[in-house]
Design a protein around this motif. Structure first.
Motif, short mmCIF file in Angstrom:
data_model
loop_
_atom_site.label_atom_id
_atom_site.label_comp_id
_atom_site.label_asym_id
_atom_site.label_seq_id
_atom_site.Cartn_x
_atom_site.Cartn_y
_atom_site.Cartn_z
N MET A 228 0.84 -1.20 0.00
CA MET A 228 0.00 0.00 0.00
C MET A 228 0.88 1.25 0.00
SD MET A 228 -2.90 1.40 -0.19
CE MET A 228 -4.16 0.22 0.16
N GLY A 229 1.97 1.23 0.75
CA GLY A 229 2.89 2.37 0.77
C GLY A 229 3.52 2.61 -0.58
N ARG A 230 3.91 1.54 -1.28
CA ARG A 230 4.48 1.69 -2.62
C ARG A 230 3.45 2.30 -3.57
NH1 ARG A 230 6.31 -3.51 -1.72
NH2 ARG A 230 4.92 -4.32 -3.33
N PHE A 231 2.20 1.85 -3.47
CA PHE A 231 1.14 2.41 -4.31
C PHE A 231 1.01 3.91 -4.07
CE2 PHE A 231 -3.31 3.86 -4.20
CZ PHE A 231 -3.55 3.91 -5.56
N VAL A 232 0.92 4.30 -2.82
CA VAL A 232 0.74 5.71 -2.49
C VAL A 232 1.94 6.54 -2.95
CG1 VAL A 232 0.55 7.35 -0.56
CG2 VAL A 232 -0.84 5.26 -0.59
N HIS A 233 3.15 6.04 -2.75
CA HIS A 233 4.34 6.79 -3.16
C HIS A 233 4.46 6.89 -4.68
CE1 HIS A 233 5.78 5.88 1.06
NE2 HIS A 233 5.67 7.18 1.00
N LEU B 144 3.77 10.16 -9.71
CA LEU B 144 2.96 10.35 -10.91
C LEU B 144 2.23 11.69 -10.86
CD1 LEU B 144 1.67 9.39 -13.55
CD2 LEU B 144 0.04 8.06 -12.16
N PHE B 145 1.64 12.00 -9.72
CA PHE B 145 0.94 13.27 -9.53
C PHE B 145 1.89 14.45 -9.79
CE2 PHE B 145 0.01 16.87 -6.74
CZ PHE B 145 -1.31 17.17 -7.09
N LEU B 146 3.08 14.39 -9.21
CA LEU B 146 4.03 15.49 -9.38
C LEU B 146 4.50 15.62 -10.83
CD1 LEU B 146 6.12 15.14 -6.11
CD2 LEU B 146 4.45 16.91 -6.68
N LEU B 147 4.74 14.50 -11.51
CA LEU B 147 5.13 14.56 -12.93
C LEU B 147 4.04 15.22 -13.76
CD1 LEU B 147 6.85 11.10 -13.48
CD2 LEU B 147 7.91 13.35 -13.82
N ARG B 148 2.80 14.87 -13.50
CA ARG B 148 1.69 15.46 -14.26
C ARG B 148 1.55 16.96 -13.96
NH1 ARG B 148 -1.87 12.38 -16.88
NH2 ARG B 148 -3.58 13.80 -16.35
N GLU B 149 1.68 17.32 -12.70
CA GLU B 149 1.58 18.74 -12.32
C GLU B 149 2.72 19.55 -12.91
OE1 GLU B 149 -0.80 20.60 -10.51
OE2 GLU B 149 -1.95 18.78 -10.97
N ILE B 150 3.92 18.99 -12.91
CA ILE B 150 5.07 19.69 -13.49
C ILE B 150 4.84 19.96 -14.97
CG2 ILE B 150 7.51 19.40 -14.15
CD1 ILE B 150 7.84 17.93 -11.41
N GLN B 151 4.28 18.98 -15.68
CA GLN B 151 4.00 19.17 -17.11
C GLN B 151 3.04 20.33 -17.32
OE1 GLN B 151 3.52 15.52 -19.69
NE2 GLN B 151 3.48 14.57 -17.65
N GLU B 152 2.01 20.41 -16.48
CA GLU B 152 1.02 21.48 -16.63
C GLU B 152 1.56 22.83 -16.22
OE1 GLU B 152 -2.96 21.02 -15.24
OE2 GLU B 152 -2.94 18.87 -15.68
N ARG B 153 2.32 22.87 -15.14
CA ARG B 153 2.74 24.15 -14.58
C ARG B 153 4.04 24.69 -15.15
NH1 ARG B 153 0.42 24.55 -8.74
NH2 ARG B 153 -1.25 23.01 -8.87
N ALA B 154 4.98 23.80 -15.48
CA ALA B 154 6.29 24.26 -15.94
C ALA B 154 6.44 24.18 -17.45
CB ALA B 154 7.39 23.45 -15.27
#
Length: 106
Positions: A45-50, A55-65
């Motif tokens: 479960m910890g691996r899934f969350v991490h 993945l969340f950060l990579l997607r946000e970086i694409q949108e914001r940067a």
């Protein structure tokens, strides 16, 4: 699993989108494991969350940067994962910058 979104095998092949796609497939695989297994470990479960967090950060970086900066950051992350030799040193430096004594964590 790997055929759906292969892990980049060279620095020239890394983009934020390719790395995010690979992580999305791997994270879904872990998600299915956590749903299907009633005795799923905290580790799984910890691996899934991490993985979801990366993945969340990579997607946000694409949108914001923007794509160019996101790809450069994804490549730097991929190269750090591939090398691996300096991860502990970087973590030590970051902890020190946060005012946390790395030795106190032992």
């Amino acid at each position: 699993m790997t055929n759906l979104a292969p892990y980049p095998t060279s620095a020239d092949d890394v983009t934020a989108d390719k790395l995010a796609r690979h992580l999305a497939v791997a994270t879904q695989h872990l998600h299915i494991k956590t749903i299907d297994a009633p005795d799923v470990s905290r580790d799984a479960m910890g691996r899934f969350v991490h993985q979801w967090g990366v993945l969340f950060l990579l997607r946000e970086i694409q949108e914001r940067a923007g794509v160019h900066q996101a790809d450069a950051l994804a490549r730097a992350l991929w190269e750090s994962w591939q090398d691996g030799s300096h991860l502990g040193e970087m973590l030590w430096e970051w902890l020190t910058e946060y005012g946390i004594d790395p030795e106190a964590i032992r």
